[in-house]
Design a protein around this motif. Structure first.
Motif, short mmCIF file in Angstrom:
data_model
loop_
_atom_site.label_atom_id
_atom_site.label_comp_id
_atom_site.label_asym_id
_atom_site.label_seq_id
_atom_site.Cartn_x
_atom_site.Cartn_y
_atom_site.Cartn_z
N LEU A 47 0.75 -0.88 0.23
CA LEU A 47 0.21 0.02 0.00
C LEU A 47 0.75 1.01 -0.45
CD1 LEU A 47 -3.05 -0.58 2.78
CD2 LEU A 47 -2.59 -1.36 -0.18
N GLY A 48 1.77 1.45 0.08
CA GLY A 48 2.73 2.31 0.14
C GLY A 48 3.58 2.78 -1.17
N ARG A 49 3.57 1.93 -2.09
CA ARG A 49 3.38 1.87 -4.00
C ARG A 49 2.25 1.91 -4.33
NH1 ARG A 49 8.11 -0.82 -2.05
NH2 ARG A 49 9.46 0.32 -1.87
N HIS A 50 1.30 1.61 -4.15
CA HIS A 50 -0.19 1.02 -4.42
C HIS A 50 -1.72 1.73 -3.53
CE1 HIS A 50 -2.32 -0.44 -8.19
NE2 HIS A 50 -3.44 -1.01 -7.00
N PRO A 51 -1.11 2.45 -3.37
CA PRO A 51 -2.60 2.97 -2.21
C PRO A 51 -3.96 1.29 -2.16
CG PRO A 51 -1.37 4.56 -3.00
CD PRO A 51 -1.48 3.34 -3.18
N LEU A 52 -4.80 1.43 -1.72
CA LEU A 52 -6.17 1.22 -2.14
C LEU A 52 -7.25 1.71 -1.22
CD1 LEU A 52 -5.12 -2.74 -2.40
CD2 LEU A 52 -5.48 -1.56 -3.87
N THR A 53 -8.41 1.31 -1.27
CA THR A 53 -9.37 2.56 -0.24
C THR A 53 -9.82 0.83 0.50
OG1 THR A 53 -11.16 1.13 -2.11
CG2 THR A 53 -10.27 3.40 -2.06
N GLU A 54 -10.61 1.09 1.53
CA GLU A 54 -11.02 0.43 2.25
C GLU A 54 -11.65 -1.07 1.70
OE1 GLU A 54 -13.51 -0.58 6.41
OE2 GLU A 54 -13.68 1.94 5.51
N LYS A 55 -12.20 -0.54 1.15
CA LYS A 55 -13.54 -2.33 -0.52
C LYS A 55 -12.27 -2.29 -0.71
CE LYS A 55 -16.96 -2.08 -3.07
NZ LYS A 55 -17.43 -1.80 -4.24
N SER A 56 -11.22 -2.13 -1.60
CA SER A 56 -10.58 -2.73 -2.63
C SER A 56 -9.55 -3.84 -1.28
CB SER A 56 -8.94 -1.58 -2.96
OG SER A 56 -10.07 -1.11 -3.72
N LYS A 286 2.82 -4.23 -11.45
CA LYS A 286 2.60 -3.91 -12.29
C LYS A 286 3.01 -4.97 -13.95
CE LYS A 286 7.70 -3.09 -12.83
NZ LYS A 286 8.84 -1.51 -13.30
N HIS A 287 2.97 -6.32 -13.42
CA HIS A 287 2.89 -7.32 -14.26
C HIS A 287 1.66 -7.40 -14.85
CE1 HIS A 287 7.10 -6.53 -15.50
NE2 HIS A 287 7.85 -7.20 -14.02
N ILE A 288 1.10 -7.38 -13.45
CA ILE A 288 -0.21 -8.32 -13.38
C ILE A 288 -0.83 -7.85 -15.07
CG2 ILE A 288 -2.56 -8.50 -12.83
CD1 ILE A 288 -1.49 -8.40 -10.22
N GLY A 289 -1.54 -9.04 -16.07
CA GLY A 289 -2.23 -8.35 -17.21
C GLY A 289 -1.66 -8.90 -17.98
N ILE A 345 -2.78 -0.79 -12.94
CA ILE A 345 -3.48 -2.18 -12.34
C ILE A 345 -4.49 -2.31 -11.17
CG2 ILE A 345 -3.29 -4.32 -11.35
CD1 ILE A 345 -1.73 -3.94 -13.86
N SER A 346 -5.57 -2.19 -11.84
CA SER A 346 -7.53 -2.53 -10.84
C SER A 346 -6.84 -4.15 -9.86
CB SER A 346 -8.40 -2.18 -11.68
OG SER A 346 -8.36 -3.94 -12.05
N ILE A 350 -6.08 -7.48 -9.11
CA ILE A 350 -5.14 -7.87 -8.28
C ILE A 350 -5.70 -8.92 -7.90
CG2 ILE A 350 -4.00 -7.51 -5.89
CD1 ILE A 350 -3.65 -4.47 -7.03
N VAL A 351 -6.95 -8.86 -7.33
CA VAL A 351 -7.87 -9.76 -6.72
C VAL A 351 -7.84 -11.26 -7.90
CG1 VAL A 351 -9.79 -10.89 -5.79
CG2 VAL A 351 -9.38 -8.91 -5.62
N LYS A 352 -8.25 -11.04 -8.83
CA LYS A 352 -7.98 -11.87 -10.10
C LYS A 352 -6.60 -12.70 -9.76
CE LYS A 352 -8.99 -13.05 -14.64
NZ LYS A 352 -8.99 -12.66 -16.20
N PHE A 353 -5.33 -12.05 -9.48
CA PHE A 353 -4.33 -12.75 -9.64
C PHE A 353 -4.02 -13.80 -8.40
CE2 PHE A 353 -0.02 -12.52 -8.04
CZ PHE A 353 0.52 -12.89 -9.65
N ILE A 354 -4.92 -13.12 -7.34
CA ILE A 354 -4.62 -14.00 -6.06
C ILE A 354 -5.02 -15.39 -6.31
CG2 ILE A 354 -5.12 -14.19 -3.48
CD1 ILE A 354 -4.71 -10.29 -4.00
#
Length: 361
Positions: A47-56, A286-289, A345-346, A350-354
């Motif tokens: 989250l330090g380089r790719h901040p996410l909302t609480e929902k995310s 950044k490589h996801i996708g 990256i959405s 990310i969720v799909k990758f996990i």
């Protein structure tokens, strides 16, 4: 009269000795439960380089639960961004900064999913965003603790105070879990062997502060010198990502193999290790996708990686991600998803990758 004074002085000295005994630092902390991370499978989200909302973040936690992982590390700050609200640092909550209330809700959500949330605020390096905020809110303190733009001066007592203020706020939020861990970083720290003596003191002071508050601490391996290992508190967990520290030139690798701890050193010292192999368990968001990259990582982790396979420097001073250390008794693995240059990256991606990640036990 003389005997009475002598008896009084003897009693006073005895009481003072008892006081010093109880004040003396110790490397055993019976009040703190042993960390379960060395025998669990987890995922780190940057989250330090790719901040996410609480929902995310909730979506990430749910995905980790779906994959039967045990914990999620929230890498809450780095040089680029501070993703949590801090009273001491004086930053405001927002879409990219999680409020204290939001973090509490995330802890509650994770508990319902049987996922442990582990806060990760690195120090003394990777503190660029903290220093930036200190400069605005506490300029005097900023001047006292700045070593460089990315590093707190770990030789200064004031730096300890700053970190304790920040950790103390987060401890209050994350303590309402049956297992309590806190990653304090200590990775990629600039300095020479002499300076690293102060780094050991810095690490131990933070560890003991956190222990008193009910947390087990974790550090990364790459800044631990062989000469300093005996001094580092024995209850600290080690995330082992790389002995080489992503260095490639032979001179540097030779030096690091000589001075930096190996997994074998840690095993011999009976330290608890989490495998965070920087080849097999590190991925850039950044490589996801990118189908080729995604498939290679997922398949390598699933079919080739083992919890006893580490990234170390060989006897010929070459970096290798496939050095087997069968004597490692712990079976924990941490998959780290780092967020450099990944704003495109959405959360959905990310969720799909996990959901594709399977970590061998």
């Amino acid at each position: 009269m003389f005997n009475r004074h002598k008896k009084f002085l003897t009693t006073l000295l005895l009481l003072f000795s008892i006081f010093l005994f109880w004040r003396a630092p110790t490397t055993t902390h019976a009040a703190v439960k042993a960390s379960k991370l060395p025998n669990r499978q987890g995922i780190l989200i940057d989250l330090g380089r790719h901040p996410l909302t609480e929902k995310s973040v909730k979506s990430v936690i749910q995905a980790a639960r779906d994959q039967k992982l045990n914990y999620v590390v929230l890498h809450l700050s780095d040089n680029e961004h501070l993703s949590f609200q801090s009273t001491y640092l004086g930053n405001k909550a927002g879409k990219k900064v999680l409020s204290k209330a939001a973090l509490k809700r995330l802890v509650t959500f994770a508990k319902k999913k049987h996922i442990q949330l582990v806060p990760d605020v690195d120090a003394p390096s990777h503190t660029g965003a903290i220093l930036h905020q200190l400069k605005k809110k506490r300029p005097k303190t900023y001047k006292q603790v700045k070593m460089d733009s990315h590093t707190l001066d770990y030789t200064k007592k004031q730096s300890i105070t700053v970190v304790q203020k920040i950790y103390g706020e987060l401890d209050t939020i994350f303590k309402k879990q049956s297992s309590r861990d806190f990653i304090i970083g200590a990775d990629e720290v600039p300095g020479n062997p002499e300076a690293y003596k102060s780094l050991t003191t810095f690490i131990n002071q933070l560890n003991r502060f956190q222990n008193k508050r009910g947390f087990t601490t974790t550090i990364w391996n790459d800044s631990i010198l062989k000469s300093e290992l005996p001094r580092i508190d024995k209850n600290i967990v080690i995330n082992y990502w790389s002995q080489a520290g992503n260095r490639s030139d032979k001179k540097t690798l030779t030096n690091r193999r000589t001075h930096r701890v190996s997994v074998k050193n840690l095993v011999n010292a009976k330290r608890r290790v989490v495998n965070a192999n920087s080849y097999a368990t590190y991925y850039q968001l950044k490589h996801i996708g990118n189908k080729t990259n995604d498939n290679y990582f997922i398949n390598y982790l699933r079919n080739h990686y083992k919890p006893t396979m580490f990234n170390e420097i060989t006897s010929k001073n070459k970096n290798s991600h496939r050095i087997m250390q069968p004597k490692v008794k712990t079976r924990g693995t941490l998959v780290s998803l780092w967020g450099h240059n990944s704003s495109h990256i959405s959360t959905k991606a990310i969720v799909k990758f996990i959901h594709r990640i399977k970590i061998p036990k």
